[in-house]
Design a protein around this motif. Structure first.
Motif, PDB file in Angstrom:
ATOM      1  N   SER A 138      11.712  -1.960  38.771  1.00  0.00           N
ATOM      2  CA  SER A 138      10.735  -1.998  37.676  1.00  0.00           C
ATOM      3  C   SER A 138      10.564  -0.639  37.009  1.00  0.00           C
ATOM      4  CB  SER A 138       9.384  -2.497  38.198  1.00  0.00           C
ATOM      5  OG  SER A 138       8.873  -1.634  39.203  1.00  0.00           O
ATOM      6  N   LEU A 139      10.562   0.448  37.780  1.00  0.00           N
ATOM      7  CA  LEU A 139      10.407   1.774  37.189  1.00  0.00           C
ATOM      8  C   LEU A 139      11.552   2.068  36.232  1.00  0.00           C
ATOM      9  CD1 LEU A 139       9.148   4.596  36.912  1.00  0.00           C
ATOM     10  CD2 LEU A 139      10.420   5.266  38.965  1.00  0.00           C
ATOM     11  N   SER A 140      12.769   1.810  36.659  1.00  0.00           N
ATOM     12  CA  SER A 140      13.937   2.081  35.813  1.00  0.00           C
ATOM     13  C   SER A 140      13.910   1.230  34.556  1.00  0.00           C
ATOM     14  CB  SER A 140      15.227   1.823  36.599  1.00  0.00           C
ATOM     15  OG  SER A 140      15.331   2.698  37.701  1.00  0.00           O
ATOM     16  N   GLN A 141      13.518  -0.033  34.699  1.00  0.00           N
ATOM     17  CA  GLN A 141      13.469  -0.918  33.538  1.00  0.00           C
ATOM     18  C   GLN A 141      12.399  -0.465  32.541  1.00  0.00           C
ATOM     19  OE1 GLN A 141      15.625  -3.692  32.831  1.00  0.00           O
ATOM     20  NE2 GLN A 141      16.684  -2.386  34.324  1.00  0.00           N
ATOM     21  N   GLU A 142      11.281   0.040  33.046  1.00  0.00           N
ATOM     22  CA  GLU A 142      10.239   0.517  32.142  1.00  0.00           C
ATOM     23  C   GLU A 142      10.646   1.829  31.471  1.00  0.00           C
ATOM     24  OE1 GLU A 142       6.751   0.429  34.595  1.00  0.00           O
ATOM     25  OE2 GLU A 142       6.673  -1.767  34.566  1.00  0.00           O
ATOM     26  N   LEU A 178      12.495   6.882  42.481  1.00  0.00           N
ATOM     27  CA  LEU A 178      11.968   7.804  41.479  1.00  0.00           C
ATOM     28  C   LEU A 178      13.042   8.787  41.035  1.00  0.00           C
ATOM     29  CD1 LEU A 178       9.605   9.107  39.891  1.00  0.00           C
ATOM     30  CD2 LEU A 178       9.091  10.441  41.955  1.00  0.00           C
ATOM     31  N   SER A 179      13.780   9.345  41.990  1.00  0.00           N
ATOM     32  CA  SER A 179      14.791  10.366  41.673  1.00  0.00           C
ATOM     33  C   SER A 179      15.892   9.798  40.796  1.00  0.00           C
ATOM     34  CB  SER A 179      15.388  10.917  42.970  1.00  0.00           C
ATOM     35  OG  SER A 179      14.405  11.497  43.784  1.00  0.00           O
ATOM     36  N   LEU A 180      16.394   8.635  41.161  1.00  0.00           N
ATOM     37  CA  LEU A 180      17.478   8.033  40.392  1.00  0.00           C
ATOM     38  C   LEU A 180      17.001   7.610  39.005  1.00  0.00           C
ATOM     39  CD1 LEU A 180      20.423   7.217  40.388  1.00  0.00           C
ATOM     40  CD2 LEU A 180      19.779   5.040  41.462  1.00  0.00           C
ATOM     41  N   ALA A 181      15.775   7.082  38.919  1.00  0.00           N
ATOM     42  CA  ALA A 181      15.236   6.668  37.618  1.00  0.00           C
ATOM     43  C   ALA A 181      15.065   7.871  36.695  1.00  0.00           C
ATOM     44  CB  ALA A 181      13.906   5.944  37.811  1.00  0.00           C
ATOM     45  N   LEU A 182      14.591   8.995  37.231  1.00  0.00           N
ATOM     46  CA  LEU A 182      14.458  10.209  36.423  1.00  0.00           C
ATOM     47  C   LEU A 182      15.813  10.688  35.932  1.00  0.00           C
ATOM     48  CD1 LEU A 182      11.798  12.228  38.496  1.00  0.00           C
ATOM     49  CD2 LEU A 182      11.482  11.251  36.206  1.00  0.00           C
ATOM     50  N   HIS A 183      16.805  10.635  36.788  1.00  0.00           N
ATOM     51  CA  HIS A 183      18.151  11.091  36.415  1.00  0.00           C
ATOM     52  C   HIS A 183      18.717  10.222  35.291  1.00  0.00           C
ATOM     53  CE1 HIS A 183      22.367  12.342  36.857  1.00  0.00           C
ATOM     54  NE2 HIS A 183      21.893  13.403  37.471  1.00  0.00           N
ATOM     55  N   ARG A 184      18.547   8.913  35.413  1.00  0.00           N
ATOM     56  CA  ARG A 184      19.035   7.998  34.370  1.00  0.00           C
ATOM     57  C   ARG A 184      18.289   8.230  33.058  1.00  0.00           C
ATOM     58  NH1 ARG A 184      22.861   7.011  37.352  1.00  0.00           N
ATOM     59  NH2 ARG A 184      23.348   4.981  38.257  1.00  0.00           N
TER      60      ARG A 184
END
Length: 452
Positions: free
Chosen positions: A279-283, A328-334
């Motif tokens: 959900s974090l990455s999608q948002e 969190l780390s991967l979503a920030l990187h993307r």
């Protein structure tokens, strides 16, 4: 007199932000005719709120043997293995060397690229305080310490009044927004209602990772709705009661905004950056799209609010916390990759906030509610590769320890937010209005953004 100067004159005349909501009706009356001062270029702030209280003492960990042993002795069964740590190479002056767990390698990469910084030991404060002042009863402390809802609200209002109805991003929007030219709020939430984005005039616009919610039966993008829409509009036009007129205005604004947003999203080119399915990455992917659609939406400033839950790790911490930090780390990187692809890295700053830090001590299967904790800030305008603020001692009963390893903050959440607001385009006077007790703190010890 433009709106920003009008607001400044009101507030300078003695109406402080503690009573800011009392003049909300007067401000709303002048809002339609007064125009905000034009801002140069485009900037966006993206808040990722880690709901529950992130145990950031298992995010930044000592790497040298003696310091690590102190950490491990306090953390006991929750200590992260020393051999799994990725050392952080930095010019920052620190009391001990630090690293992050290997499941945060995307954050380590961003840090060493100069795109990410850590802000140390941040939390709500009424004034700078010390353990001695707290113990002798002379310290003014935030209300309801260690309470989830209350501490979340203090973070979002950037003050010490848990009854405050407006948040700091909402008050910024009150100063910056010309609602007469655009009904869509500069504050967009992907986490529903929140205090941080709520102003006395401007309210946040809520949507989801799938887009702006539409009244499906009134969606003009479907031609089979045309007769229904025509009949609905005729019916509500017949009602001239004050409540009916308010309803018409709300319905019209909601329909207009949803259609504007979704049409802008539909016209975007597809980026090559791919996001994960969580959900974090999608948002964050939807946030990327809304930033890409800024011109179609008529936006020079945007503030996004994303909620990421699950951080209340009273138990199962060794299972849940690594997964959360990795997500969190991967979503920030993307997200960093996507914003780079848009060519807007210098103009988008992403930051975390959380209810509180957690105790250094273990409760057997997790940690309990603390006070100060560490936050992350990411973007091309960030003076990255550094750690700002003071790192607390990790030994129990130190001068930083209020008890059971609850760290007394050395940087206030108000100072933290003020740095972001100033980068966003507020003048020093406007920053002081949005953050009413900022003058109590040293505002120059965490200059983590390049334009400040």
């Amino acid at each position: 007199m433009n709106k920003r100067h009008f607001l400044k004159s009101i507030l300078a005349s003695g109406i402080g932000l503690s009573s800011y909501s009392a003049v909300g009706q007067q401000l709303a009356m002048i809002n339609a005719s007064a125009k905000a001062t034009p801002l140069e270029g485009y900037k966006a702030l993206v808040c990722i709120f880690l709901y529950g209280g992130n145990d950031s003492y298992n995010m930044l960990i000592p790497t040298e043997n003696s310091d690590y042993q102190t950490y491990a002795g306090v953390r006991q069964n929750l200590a992260i293995a020393q051999e799994s740590l990725i050392p952080l190479s930095t010019s920052s002056l620190l009391p001990y060397s630090l690293g992050v767990p290997d499941y945060m390698s995307p954050v380590s990469e961003l840090f060493h690229q100069g795109r990410l910084a850590f802000i140390n030991n941040v939390g709500p404060l009424v004034e700078p305080t010390s353990k001695a002042n707290i113990e002798n009863g002379s310290a003014l402390l935030p209300p309801q310490l260690f309470s989830h809802n209350d501490q979340q609200k203090l973070w979002e209002t950037a003050g010490s009044n848990i009854n405050e109805l407006s948040g700091w991003a909402g008050r910024m929007a009150d100063l910056l927004t010309d609602t007469s030219s655009n009904s869509l709020s500069m504050n967009i939430s992907l986490a529903g209602n929140n205090v941080m984005q709520t102003g006395n005039i401007v309210q946040p616009y809520s949507m989801t990772a799938d887009g702006a919610p539409m009244f499906e039966a009134l969606n003009p993008q479907h031609n089979w709705n045309s007769q229904r829409i025509a009949l609905f509009d005729q019916l509500i036009a017949l009602d001239n009661h004050v409540l009916g007129n308010s309803y018409k205005k709300i319905m019209s604004t909601a329909r207009t905004n949803a259609l504007q947003v979704n049409q802008a999203l539909d016209s975007l080119p597809i980026l090559s950056t791919t996001f994960e399915a969580d959900s974090l990455s999608q948002e964050l992917e939807m946030t990327t799209k809304l930033i890409a659609a800024r011109e179609a939406l008529g936006m020079k400033r945007q503030v996004f609010f994303i909620g990421f839950g699950g951080w209340d790790t009273h138990d199962r911490q060794l299972l849940d916390h690594p997964r959360l930090l990795n997500t969190l780390s991967l979503a920030l990187h993307r997200f960093n990759e996507a914003i780079n692809e848009l060519g807007l890295s210098e103009f988008v700053t992403t930051f975390t906030a959380s209810d509180f830090g957690r105790t250094l001590t273990s409760n057997g299967d997790g940690t309990d509610h603390g006070w100060g904790g560490h936050q992350l800030v990411m973007g091309g305008a960030v003076n990255g590769g550094k750690l700002y603020g003071e790192m607390p001692e990790l030994a129990l009963n130190s001068q930083n320890d209020l008890g059971d390893g609850r760290m007394i903050p050395t940087t206030s959440s108000e100072e933290y937010g003020a740095q972001l607001a100033k980068w966003f385009g507020l003048t020093d006077a406007e920053v002081a209005q949005v953050f009413p007790t900022l003058s109590r703190f040293d505002q120059h010890n965490i200059n983590f953004l390049q334009s400040i």
